[in-house]
Design an enzyme around this catalytic site. Structure first.
Site, short mmCIF file in Angstrom:
data_model
loop_
_atom_site.label_atom_id
_atom_site.label_comp_id
_atom_site.label_asym_id
_atom_site.label_seq_id
_atom_site.Cartn_x
_atom_site.Cartn_y
_atom_site.Cartn_z
N CYS A 140 8.33 -6.34 1.70
CA CYS A 140 7.24 -5.51 0.70
C CYS A 140 6.05 -5.97 0.94
O CYS A 140 5.58 -6.74 0.07
CB CYS A 140 8.43 -5.31 -0.56
SG CYS A 140 7.08 -4.39 -2.27
N CYS A 143 4.40 -6.11 -2.55
CA CYS A 143 4.71 -6.65 -2.97
C CYS A 143 4.59 -8.08 -2.88
O CYS A 143 3.80 -9.50 -4.02
CB CYS A 143 6.35 -7.22 -3.58
SG CYS A 143 7.46 -5.65 -3.75
N ASP A 144 4.65 -8.45 -1.57
CA ASP A 144 4.08 -10.36 -1.42
C ASP A 144 2.69 -9.63 -0.21
O ASP A 144 2.17 -10.84 0.01
CB ASP A 144 5.33 -10.60 -0.44
CG ASP A 144 6.28 -10.60 -1.56
OD1 ASP A 144 6.40 -10.89 -3.04
OD2 ASP A 144 7.34 -10.14 -0.85
#
Ligand code: NDP
Length: 326
Positions: A140, A143-144
Site C-alpha cells: 500500500c 499507507c507507507d
C-alpha cells in the site's frame, strides 16, 4: 429450532475498520451485534506499522494498536466479539444462515459483510520475511509511501493500481523503479502514459523479481532477472512495493450475492451498503477496489449499520424496543 442454532439480530463478519465501525454503530442502536473476527483478527491493518492518515490520531498509531482500540470501543457498547471463521452461508431464505468453523449454525436477521480483501504478494521467502519484519515491504503506497521520502524504491506490477501507486510514490521518492513482467502494461493507456512520462520513474519491462535483499532487518535492494535475456542485476532500494492486485474475501458468498468479475460484492443500490439480498449489507474493501483505505472502510461500516438498522425498523415496528426477542 434446535438448541445448537443461535439467533442474532445483527451478525458482522470481519474485524477490520469496517467491521468494528459497523459494530460500534450497531451496538449503540440496540442491535446486539455479534462480530466474528475471521482468520486475521484486525484485518489488513495488522500488517501495517504506522498509520498516519487516519483522522484523529495526530501523532499516528500502529495498525495493531488502532485495531485493539477499535475492538475495545465496539465492546464498550456491548458488541459480542468472537474468534471464529465463517465457512458457509445460506442467504436463500428470509432468515440468513451462517456457519462458524463448519459447525455452529447461526440464524441472522441482518448480516454485515466486512470481510475485506487481501493484497496479493509474489510469495518469495525474502519478500515475506521483510513484510513480517515491517522492514520495507508493503502492498500500500498510500499507507507507507511517506516513510520512503527522498529514497529509492521498487514497485512490482503493471495494472492501474501499480501505475497509480508508482505515480504517488514518484512525488515522494527520489526514484521509483517499476518492474513489469511482460513487454506491456495491463493498465489503461492514460495511467500507463502517466508513469511513462514521469521523469523519476524507470520502467523495466520483461523483468521479474528474484529476491528482496536486505540486511536482516530492512530492505536494501532487489535482485531482478530479465526474462528474455536471463540477465540478473541488483537494484538499490529501501522499499519494495507490491501492486499486483487484491483478492476480495468473498468466495463463500458466491451464488448468493452479486459479485463483479473479480469477486468484489456489487452494491445493489449505489451509494448504499445494500446487496442484492435484503438484510445483507456490505462494507469495506469487500466491495471497494478503488479507495481501499481504513477511513473509507470505516465510513462504509457506519453506512452498513445504519442501513441494517433502518431495514430492521421497517420490517418490525417493535424493533425500537431495545430488548432482543430471543
Ligand atoms: P490487475 O489485476 O489489473 O493488475 C495486476 C498486475 O499485476 C498485472 O499487470 C499483472 O501482470 C501483475 N502481476 C500479477 N502477478 C504478478 C507477479 N507474480 N509478478 C509480477 N507481476 C504480476 O490489478 P489492479 O490492482 O491493478 O487493478 C484491479 C482493478 O481495479 C482493475 O480493474 C483496475 O482497472 C481497477 N483500478 C482502477 C483504478 C482507477 O481507475 N483509478 C485504480 C486502481 C485499480 P500481467 O499484466 O502480466 O498479468
Amino acid at each position: 429450532m434446535s438448541d445448537t442454532i443461535e439467533r442474532v439480530k445483527c451478525l458482522i463478519i470481519g474485524s477490520g475498520p469496517a467491521g468494528y465501525t459497523a459494530a460500534i454503530y450497531a451496538s449503540r442502536a440496540n442491535m446486539f451485534p455479534v462480530l466474528y473476527q475471521g482468520e486475521q483478527p484486525g484485518g489488513q491493518l495488522t500488517t501495517t506499522n504506522e498509520v498516519e492518515n487516519f483522522p484523529g490520531y495526530k501523532d499516528g498509531v500502529t495498525g495493531p494498536e488502532m485495531m485493539i482500540e477499535l475492538q475495545q470501543q465496539a465492546e464498550r457498547f456491548g458488541t459480542d466479539v468472537r474468534n471464529g471463521w465463517i465457512t458457509k452461508v445460506d442467504f436463500s431464505g428470509p432468515i440468513h444462515k451462517v456457519w462458524v468453523n463448519g459447525e455452529k449454525e447461526i440464524h441472522c436477521d441482518t448480516v454485515i459483510i466486512s470481510t475485506g480483501a487481501s493484497a496479493k504478494y509474489l510469495g518469495l521467502d525474502s519478500e515475506q520475511k521483510y513484510l513480517k519484519l515491517g522492514g520495507g515491504v508493503s502492498a500500500c503506497a498510500v499507507c507507507d509511501g511517506f516513510f520512503y521520502r527522498n529514497q529509492e524504491v521498487v514497485i512490482v506490477g503493471a495494472g492501474d493500481s501499480a501505475c497509480e501507486e508508482a505515480h504517488y510514490l514518484s512525488k515522494l521518492c527520489k526514484k521509483v523503479t517499476m518492474l513489469v513482467r511482460r513487454d506491456e502494461f495491463r493498465a489503461s493507456k492514460i495511467m500507463a502514459s502517466r508513469v511513462k512520462n514521469t521523469e523519476n520513474i524507470e520502467i523495466l519491462f520483461n523483468t521479474e523479481t528474484e529476491e528482496v535483499m536486505g540486511d536482516g532487518q530492512v530492505v536494501t535492494g532487489v535482485k531482478v532477472k530479465n526474462n528474455l535475456s536471463g540477465a540478473v542485476s541488483d537494484i538499490e532500494a529501501t522499499g519494495f512495493f507490491v501492486a499486483i492486485g487484491h483478492k476480495p474475501n468473498t468466495d463463500i458468498f458466491k451464488g448468493y450475492l452479486d459479485l463483479d468479475e473479480t469477486g468484489y460484492i456489487v452494491n445493489a443500490v449505489p451509494g448504499t451498503s445494500k446487496t442484492n439480498v435484503e438484510g445483507v449489507f456490505v462494507s469495506g474493501d469487500a466491495a471497494d477496489h478503488v479507495y481501499r483505505q481504513a477511513i473509507t472502510a470505516a465510513g462504509t461500516g457506519c453506512m452498513a449499520a445504519l442501513d441494517a438498522e433502518r431495514y430492521l425498523a421497517a420490517k418490525d415496528a417493535s424493533f425500537e424496543v431495545s430488548t432482543p426477542q430471543y
